[in-house]
Write a protein that holds these residues in place. Structure first.
Motif, PDB file in Angstrom:
ATOM      1  N   ALA A  40      -3.474  19.449  -0.221  1.00  0.00           N
ATOM      2  CA  ALA A  40      -3.646  18.908  -1.570  1.00  0.00           C
ATOM      3  C   ALA A  40      -2.637  17.818  -1.854  1.00  0.00           C
ATOM      4  CB  ALA A  40      -3.528  20.022  -2.603  1.00  0.00           C
ATOM      5  N   ALA A  41      -1.387  18.017  -1.407  1.00  0.00           N
ATOM      6  CA  ALA A  41      -0.359  17.013  -1.658  1.00  0.00           C
ATOM      7  C   ALA A  41      -0.656  15.742  -0.894  1.00  0.00           C
ATOM      8  CB  ALA A  41       1.011  17.564  -1.265  1.00  0.00           C
ATOM      9  N   ALA A  42      -1.165  15.903   0.354  1.00  0.00           N
ATOM     10  CA  ALA A  42      -1.458  14.716   1.156  1.00  0.00           C
ATOM     11  C   ALA A  42      -2.616  13.922   0.582  1.00  0.00           C
ATOM     12  CB  ALA A  42      -1.782  15.136   2.592  1.00  0.00           C
ATOM     13  N   ASP A  43      -3.428  14.562  -0.260  1.00  0.00           N
ATOM     14  CA  ASP A  43      -4.588  13.891  -0.808  1.00  0.00           C
ATOM     15  C   ASP A  43      -4.332  13.303  -2.189  1.00  0.00           C
ATOM     16  OD1 ASP A  43      -7.097  16.100   0.588  1.00  0.00           O
ATOM     17  OD2 ASP A  43      -6.100  14.336   1.395  1.00  0.00           O
ATOM     18  N   VAL A  44      -3.101  13.183  -2.586  1.00  0.00           N
ATOM     19  CA  VAL A  44      -2.780  12.656  -3.909  1.00  0.00           C
ATOM     20  C   VAL A  44      -1.991  11.366  -3.758  1.00  0.00           C
ATOM     21  CG1 VAL A  44      -1.509  13.043  -6.040  1.00  0.00           C
ATOM     22  CG2 VAL A  44      -2.823  14.907  -5.025  1.00  0.00           C
ATOM     23  N   LEU A  45      -2.395  10.359  -4.446  1.00  0.00           N
ATOM     24  CA  LEU A  45      -1.644   9.096  -4.479  1.00  0.00           C
ATOM     25  C   LEU A  45      -1.565   8.632  -5.917  1.00  0.00           C
ATOM     26  CD1 LEU A  45      -0.338   6.676  -2.952  1.00  0.00           C
ATOM     27  CD2 LEU A  45      -2.559   5.597  -3.071  1.00  0.00           C
ATOM     28  N   ARG A  46      -0.360   8.398  -6.394  1.00  0.00           N
ATOM     29  CA  ARG A  46      -0.175   7.925  -7.752  1.00  0.00           C
ATOM     30  C   ARG A  46       0.007   6.422  -7.733  1.00  0.00           C
ATOM     31  NH1 ARG A  46       0.382  12.346 -10.813  1.00  0.00           N
ATOM     32  NH2 ARG A  46       1.148  14.237  -9.803  1.00  0.00           N
ATOM     33  N   VAL A  47      -0.534   5.768  -8.732  1.00  0.00           N
ATOM     34  CA  VAL A  47      -0.477   4.315  -8.782  1.00  0.00           C
ATOM     35  C   VAL A  47       0.946   3.817  -8.716  1.00  0.00           C
ATOM     36  CG1 VAL A  47      -0.979   2.309 -10.194  1.00  0.00           C
ATOM     37  CG2 VAL A  47      -2.648   4.153 -10.010  1.00  0.00           C
ATOM     38  N   GLU A  48       1.880   4.523  -9.385  1.00  0.00           N
ATOM     39  CA  GLU A  48       3.254   4.037  -9.407  1.00  0.00           C
ATOM     40  C   GLU A  48       3.913   4.090  -8.035  1.00  0.00           C
ATOM     41  OE1 GLU A  48       2.033   6.415 -11.365  1.00  0.00           O
ATOM     42  OE2 GLU A  48       3.322   8.187 -11.473  1.00  0.00           O
ATOM     43  N   GLU A  49       3.286   4.772  -7.062  1.00  0.00           N
ATOM     44  CA  GLU A  49       3.847   4.778  -5.719  1.00  0.00           C
ATOM     45  C   GLU A  49       3.641   3.436  -5.019  1.00  0.00           C
ATOM     46  OE1 GLU A  49       2.330   8.058  -3.523  1.00  0.00           O
ATOM     47  OE2 GLU A  49       2.954   9.525  -4.989  1.00  0.00           O
ATOM     48  N   LEU A  50       2.735   2.613  -5.526  1.00  0.00           N
ATOM     49  CA  LEU A  50       2.538   1.293  -4.942  1.00  0.00           C
ATOM     50  C   LEU A  50       3.763   0.431  -5.209  1.00  0.00           C
ATOM     51  CD1 LEU A  50      -1.169   0.543  -5.882  1.00  0.00           C
ATOM     52  CD2 LEU A  50      -0.256   0.892  -3.597  1.00  0.00           C
ATOM     53  N   ALA A  51       4.443  -0.004  -4.162  1.00  0.00           N
ATOM     54  CA  ALA A  51       5.644  -0.813  -4.327  1.00  0.00           C
ATOM     55  C   ALA A  51       5.279  -2.195  -4.844  1.00  0.00           C
ATOM     56  CB  ALA A  51       6.371  -0.934  -2.991  1.00  0.00           C
ATOM     57  N   ALA A  52       6.138  -2.736  -5.674  1.00  0.00           N
ATOM     58  CA  ALA A  52       5.886  -4.068  -6.223  1.00  0.00           C
ATOM     59  C   ALA A  52       5.992  -5.113  -5.117  1.00  0.00           C
ATOM     60  CB  ALA A  52       6.901  -4.373  -7.319  1.00  0.00           C
ATOM     61  N   PRO A  53       5.048  -6.058  -5.036  1.00  0.00           N
ATOM     62  CA  PRO A  53       5.148  -7.134  -4.054  1.00  0.00           C
ATOM     63  C   PRO A  53       6.387  -7.987  -4.315  1.00  0.00           C
ATOM     64  CG  PRO A  53       2.948  -7.022  -5.023  1.00  0.00           C
ATOM     65  CD  PRO A  53       3.830  -6.134  -5.840  1.00  0.00           C
ATOM     66  N   VAL A  54       6.859  -8.626  -3.251  1.00  0.00           N
ATOM     67  CA  VAL A  54       8.045  -9.462  -3.369  1.00  0.00           C
ATOM     68  C   VAL A  54       7.687 -10.781  -4.047  1.00  0.00           C
ATOM     69  CG1 VAL A  54       9.737 -10.811  -2.085  1.00  0.00           C
ATOM     70  CG2 VAL A  54       9.250  -8.464  -1.421  1.00  0.00           C
ATOM     71  N   VAL A  55       8.344 -11.084  -5.143  1.00  0.00           N
ATOM     72  CA  VAL A  55       8.222 -12.367  -5.826  1.00  0.00           C
ATOM     73  C   VAL A  55       9.639 -12.802  -6.168  1.00  0.00           C
ATOM     74  CG1 VAL A  55       7.321 -13.618  -7.818  1.00  0.00           C
ATOM     75  CG2 VAL A  55       5.962 -11.796  -6.780  1.00  0.00           C
ATOM     76  N   GLU A  56      10.019 -13.986  -5.776  1.00  0.00           N
ATOM     77  CA  GLU A  56      11.411 -14.417  -5.915  1.00  0.00           C
ATOM     78  C   GLU A  56      11.650 -15.372  -7.069  1.00  0.00           C
ATOM     79  OE1 GLU A  56      12.457 -15.928  -2.094  1.00  0.00           O
ATOM     80  OE2 GLU A  56      12.534 -13.938  -1.167  1.00  0.00           O
ATOM     81  N   ALA A  57      10.599 -15.826  -7.712  1.00  0.00           N
ATOM     82  CA  ALA A  57      10.791 -16.772  -8.812  1.00  0.00           C
ATOM     83  C   ALA A  57       9.590 -16.735  -9.729  1.00  0.00           C
ATOM     84  CB  ALA A  57      11.004 -18.191  -8.284  1.00  0.00           C
ATOM     85  N   GLY A  58       9.834 -17.100 -10.981  1.00  0.00           N
ATOM     86  CA  GLY A  58       8.734 -17.273 -11.917  1.00  0.00           C
ATOM     87  C   GLY A  58       8.230 -18.711 -11.874  1.00  0.00           C
ATOM     88  N   TYR A  59       7.635 -19.150 -12.965  1.00  0.00           N
ATOM     89  CA  TYR A  59       7.152 -20.539 -13.098  1.00  0.00           C
ATOM     90  C   TYR A  59       7.711 -21.124 -14.382  1.00  0.00           C
ATOM     91  CZ  TYR A  59       3.792 -19.630  -9.357  1.00  0.00           C
ATOM     92  OH  TYR A  59       3.227 -19.327  -8.149  1.00  0.00           O
TER      93      TYR A  59
END
Length: 833
Positions: A40-59
């Motif tokens: 059951a634990a292996a079959d659960v994925l929470r959205v917050e577990e997705l790591a944020a992509p690397v972005v180094e600057a805004g616009y």
């Protein structure tokens, strides 16, 4: 991949796919850390577990571009258009005067010119830019969830991609793009402001600055960049491809010329089977109508030489198709974009170049207006249909992740769509690229995996052996699960393709391609319906592929891949006394351990133990004279061979072939065009034992003129092309060759005389994918070619010259990389005459 995070920070492929095996993705890929957890634990994925992509600057980012010195020789100047040297100045000024403009260099050409990507958008803080990247990642990784996310629907800034000047002498898209940048940089128009708040506009101002400066269609290496997208050999294409993968546009325009009236896609059939055509055309046609109306509103008409706009889907029956993924828009469609080619109307290149300068400038100004109108109309469409475009892209990715079948386009849609527009593909469950003992070239497998990753495809490397569809694959093998967002891209690269010969009369360009069949790696298709349960890790790059066996008798280098040929060149350059064995492999002596280790590390080749007592012909450094296309010359550069360009004109001007070991002839050299000096030099080369590898009609023609091999060359239909199956003899040229090759205007050899060997023949049913029909008289088709020789080999009785003739296209546009070694082996064998 778009804004890839460091591998350690990203969710494991196992965690993502294990969950979605329960219904979202459909593959169980258990990471080691999850194995001890209860199911059951292996079959659960929470959205917050997705790591944020690397972005180094805004616009905005305000990258200051170097400004080249003015060049009076720039071909754009005569047309009253912007020269390359002025592009950076205008973009720097736009950045300095606006907080909406950012630039980045995405590629540098062979001559040092820069390909610049401009981003137009309302200012974003670093936190906001990271939020945008996270939402973009969610669109591909968790599209079903993204479809329900009202915050994403409200806040995501949909990307738009405008590409200009991919053909260097189709100029006006560049000037239209610069006008748009300068307008949007300061405009207070409420619609422009809304567009900038809710979108990012990415513009490649000039994709081919070398061609623009020189007034040529092709780049400085001689490539048509708009035939290179799916293979990406050229730096300009690599840069734009990476930008498309990273930005993930919902809509793309590619600006060209010249078709009068202005041509605006969507296209005629056949339609690419690996993208979701129903979701693409539902916006492509209405957007085309909007572009048509914007162009009409400019007021240019037949009095100006401008014909009414043409939309191929509406106005033509066939002949302008979107079947191959070699073009920018068709490539972008595999990444979820609604994409168009636009051809502005009034010719200013080629046959029009002799017109007065005033007329050329008049035409160029009209073309620029039309290109700008197409861009702004498309941006209007995105603003007005933003939610639907985003939903359509998410649905494309959702179908992929869920493994859903394609949906046929609705017949009768727009009063245009008929059964001839319905093209559907059947996706397999997955592909496996196995590695290890008994598999084909390890460097080819690694290159294929790296290519998949570069194109945004998710690839898992097995960390434990796995049984899939009854076959066991060792750890280290690669799995490409087609239950993923970019399944169309994955299937385009790895699949065999389709024979569409009977569905349409003629194609605009090629109809067949396959990296899976033509790049030299083993690729196994896993049928749909197979459940996948593997332990692995998603990769950013292939693992090192080289290996050096323990051996006291030396090593065998198989020469199955370009990497093998480069390794051979390095060994020869280092003075290693290698020998060419009778089967076409290379013997590396046991005493040169350091040199062997060096090529294994540098090129990833596999050196297997040589049998005791093995011996062959001693080899020295190889110099090849090449009378071929620009793409073929480039391919020889990839092989690392020392090349001397050869043409009829160069031989007549006194080119000395004394240092050339073998001559490759496919174009630019014919006996008929040679004068006395050139003929004498060529005859002397053959009498001195020089070898000849002739390809296609030009190679066969030179063979006939010189009376080298006693064969008859039969020419197939001139527009036939595709991937074909072949049977290889156990010869020094074709032993180890792939069982498939590529043909364009295929040729074969009959009535082989004494001493002429058929090293490769067309299979009984040769065409795997592409378009190859017989001529109207019934000749020249695949049935006529079946079983006939496509590669022949022999020795000229009079001069002793060794000759190989090929009826295929083993170096075609530098695409079929698994065939490069076939050419190298032919050259090596012929050079030892």
């Amino acid at each position: 991949m778009p804004y890839a995070a460091p591998r350690a920070a990203r969710p494991r492929r196992g965690a993502l796919a294990a969950v979605l095996a329960a219904g979202l993705l459909g593959t169980t890929v258990l990471a080691p850390a999850l194995l001890a957890l209860p199911p059951a634990a292996a079959d659960v994925l929470r959205v917050e577990e997705l790591a944020a992509p690397v972005v180094e600057a805004g616009y905005p980012r305000r990258t200051v571009l170097p400004e080249p010195a003015p060049d009076p020789g720039d071909a754009a100047l005569r047309l009253g258009l912007t020269p390359y040297s002025d592009i950076a100045r205008r973009l720097n000024a736009a950045q300095a005067g606006s907080d909406r403009v950012s630039t980045e260099v995405v590629a540098t050409t062979a001559t040092g010119r820069e390909v610049v990507l401009v981003t137009l958008t309302a200012p974003e803080s670093l936190a906001q830019a990271r939020q945008q990247a996270t939402m973009r990642d969610r669109v591909t990784r968790l599209p079903a969830q993204a479809a329900r996310d009202r915050g994403l629907a409200r806040s995501y800034k949909v990307p738009v991609f405008l590409n200009a000047n991919i053909h260097g002498n189709e100029y006006e898209g560049t000037d239209a793009a610069l006008r748009l940048v300068e307008d949007y940089a300061t405009s207070q128009d409420p619609e422009v402001l809304e567009t900038l708040e809710r979108s990012r506009i990415h513009l490649v101002v000039s994709m081919n600055p070398d061609g623009r400066h020189d007034g040529t269609r092709r780049n400085s290496a001689g490539f048509d960049l708009n035939r290179d997208l799916v293979t990406a050999t050229q730096p300009e294409v690599v840069g734009v491809r990476d930008a498309i993968v990273r930005t993930q546009p919902v809509l793309l325009l590619d600006l060209h010329g010249y078709v009068n009236g202005t041509l605006v896609e969507p296209t005629t059939p056949p339609h690419g089977e690996n993208y979701e055509y129903d979701l693409v055309v539902e916006h492509a046609y209405p957007n085309a109508l909007g572009m048509e109306e914007a162009i009409r509103a400019l007021g240019h008409d037949r009095a100006d030489g401008v014909e009414p706009t043409q939309i191929p889907l509406r106005d033509w029956s066939e002949g302008w198709d979107d079947w191959p993924p070699i073009f920018t828009p068709q490539y972008a469609a595999l990444h979820g974009a609604v994409a168009h080619t636009v051809e502005v109307p009034l010719r200013v290149n080629n046959s029009a170049s002799s017109l007065p300068e005033t007329e050329l400038r008049r035409r160029a100004a009209i073309n620029t207006d039309i290109a700008h109108a197409a861009m702004t109309a498309s941006l209007d469409y995105v603003r007005e249909h933003r939610a639907e475009l985003l939903a359509g892209q998410i649905e494309i990715f959702r179908r992929g992740v869920d493994g859903a079948p394609q949906t046929p386009v609705e017949e009768g849609l727009f009063g245009l769509i008929g059964p001839e527009d319905v093209y559907l593909g059947d996706y397999p469950r997955a592909y496996v690229v196995p590695v290890g003992a008994g598999q084909r070239s390890a460097p080819a497998a690694a290159r294929l995996v790296d290519h998949l990753v570069a194109n945004g495809v998710e690839v898992t490397r097995l960390t434990r052996p796995a049984s899939i569809a009854g076959q066991t694959y060792p750890a280290g093998s690669y799995l490409v699960d087609l239950h993923q967002a970019r399944r169309g891209m994955a299937n385009t690269i790895l699949g065999a393709g389709t024979d569409i010969s009977e569905r349409v009369e003629a194609m605009y360009d090629i109809a067949g391609w396959s990296h899976g069949l033509l790049w030299g790696a083993d690729v196994v298709t896993v049928p749909e319906g197979v459940r996948l349960s593997v332990v692995g890790q998603e990769v950013d790059a292939a693992a090192a592929s080289g290996s050096l066996a323990l051996s006291s008798a030396g090593w065998r280098l198989e020469l199955e891949d370009p990497a093998d040929v480069r390794a051979l060149v390095d060994l020869l350059s280092a003075g290693v006394q290698v020998e060419l064995l009778d089967d076409g492999a290379v013997l590396v002596p046991a005493g040169d351990v350091a040199a062997a280790q060096a090529v294994v590390a540098e090129h990833g080749v596999a050196l297997a133990p040589a049998p005791a007592g093995a011996a062959g012909d001693p080899m020295g450094p190889l110099t090849v004279g090449v009378a071929g296309t620009a793409e073929e010359l480039w391919a020889f550069g990839e092989l690392g061979l020392d090349v001397v360009p050869v043409t009829s004109a160069a031989l007549d001007a006194g080119l000395d072939l004394e240092g050339v070991d073998a001559l490759y002839v496919s174009s630019g050299l014919s006996w008929r065009d040679l004068g006395a000096l050139g003929r004498a030099e060529l005859e002397s080369f053959l009498e001195d034992g020089g070898g000849v590898v002739g390809r296609g009609g030009t190679g066969a023609g030179l063979n006939d003129a010189l009376g080298l091999l006693d064969v008859d060359a039969v020419v197939g239909r001139g527009d036939a092309n595709g991937v074909v199956a072949v049977d290889n003899a156990d010869s020094p040229v074709t032993a180890g060759a792939t069982p498939h090759t590529f043909v364009y205007a295929p040729l074969w050899f009959t009535d082989l005389g004494p001493g002429v060997e058929a090293d490769q023949t067309y299979a009984a049913d040769p065409l795997v994918s592409g378009h190859w029909r017989a001529d109207v008289d019934g000749r020249g088709g695949p049935d006529a070619a079946a079983g006939q020789a496509v590669v022949v080999r022999g020795t000229d009785a009079e001069t002793g010259a060794r000759v190989v003739l090929m009826g295929s296209e083993p170096l075609f546009r530098a695409h079929p990389k698994g065939q490069y070694a076939l050419v190298a082996r032919a050259l090596l064998w012929s050079s030892l005459g």
